[in-house]
Design a protein around this motif. Sequence first.
Motif: not given
Length: 581
Positions: A51-59, A244-264
């Motif tokens: 029940n954790t949502v990871v949010i990818v952020i660029p900085e 409703y969620l137990d946890q949020l993780i803001f994951k710092v990921t500057p690379d746009p290609a890696q951001q897309l890969a994480m979502m895919a």
Amino acid sequence: MPSRLSIHGSILFALFLALLCAGCSWPWQGIDTVFASPKPQTADEPATPANTVVIVIPESPSTLNPYLSMAPIVRQVADAIAAPLATVDANGLFVPVLAAELPALDNGGVSADYRRITWKLRPNLKWSDGHPLTSADIRFTWEAVSHPDSGAVNLMGFELIEAIDTPDPLTAVVYYREVNPAYLEQFMLGLLPRHAAGPPQEMLNWAWNRNPVGAGPFLVREWIEGESITLARNPHYYLPGQPYLDQLIFKVTPDPAQQLAMMAQDEAQVHLWPQEPKAVYDQLVGEAAALQERPGQWNMALRFNLSRPDDDDPGPLPPHPILGDLRVRQAIAHAINYPVIFNNVNPGTAPATSPFAYGWYHCDLPRLYRYHPARARALLDEAGWVEGPDGVRIAQGARYAEDGTRLTLRLEGYTDFQPLVDLEAALVEQLAAVGIEVTVQNHDFQVIFGSYSDGAPRKLGNFDLLLYDASLGVEPQAAVFNSFHSSSIPTPENAAGGNYMRWVNAEADAAIEAAGRTVDLAERRAAYCTLAELIAHDLPQLHFYLFTEGYGASNRLSGYQVNIWGSLTWDVQNWKLAAEN
């Protein structure tokens, strides 16, 4: 939130920040330091990984105190921790959060002179550490942010407050030195806890800035600088059973290609500020996610100079030799093929007909001058502009131009933004079809958006047509007055003026002034809609469309709404994550 299509808005914002604070430390500085925040706060229940949502952020944000930074990344995280008295929902309407109701004239929350505002808190509110939240925290927030040594940059109108009384734990009475139309957004960045923050004059060094005690749905569990920020659910949140969620993780990921890969790959469930068009984005992330978007705040408009350019006189007179005649401006409006622009030139945009195209002040006006090239030609004939031998019209009995003057206009915009370049090319072609010759000259940002002392063309009135997008905030009065009131025409004595069209209209001035004399939203909206109708008829500006804004979201995520007024976490308490298949 920045848009995938209006990334230029982020550039504008960055330029503004650079001018505001050339020596400040911003979020992208010093991100190599590894720091794990202390964990004095803990949730009652351990987080459930499923029940954790990871949010990818660029900085990474520099702080979680939104009063100390104007960087948009700060609110993306801070809004999941903080809670305001009121906020603006996805439809641009004010709604209470910690407040029991919105102060208004009819419920006694606003005094007859609009200078006394009474806020009532919901009962039994608590901070994330379990300490009671009371009206004393409202007063402390004002005292802290308005303290001259606090270091606060987001003042939110606190300097207009004269005093705050707290007659009981649930009531705060705010006294203003003058009418503040923006009183409902006064505490929109959240309250500060008197018991857990620190002395106001030491705000820049508060430990709270990295590990805030808040009243929002989540609290900080761990912060690893430059890598991630982990939030756990707040056990004392005021809405039973939420978040409703137990946890949020803001994951710092500057690379746009890696951001897309994480979502895919479903390694992340929310993607902040994707830059790809929706069709491209959805294809790249496959079945795991999709780009969620809605019309945003960036409103593309063509601005007409109504005064003579290049005459060393920045005032409204004499009139522009071509554009000073309303019939010519109407002809231009009729010559533009709006469906082609929306569907082919800049697809994915939302049509707009006025500056007030969204929010509580939205005015739903029909397009007054629709695409009608025959009508455009007739208007030009009537205005004394006849077809020349090469198809470009020349003056013959025109109101302000000498006979033989060629109907040539210079269209100016800014560089390095392809949607704008595409729109310019379309306008050149469509206006040529009715005999109007248009040349394009684009400038760097610092030129077109420069100051009066820099000699910026729009400030000095040395242009024919300007094409760029602008936005209005939750509280638009200051921007509206500066953009359209006749007293806001830029001059050496009024270098900050923003009425670049040199538009003078007594009815418009009266409508703007009426909107600033009251805090009643219905009355103010009526005044703005009157102004919108005058703009649509008189054509100091011609509006095209809104760019869309949004973020990527997992197909397993539900309960969210894209909100152009706040962060992507503005409603995180409602998010739900379905189990993996």
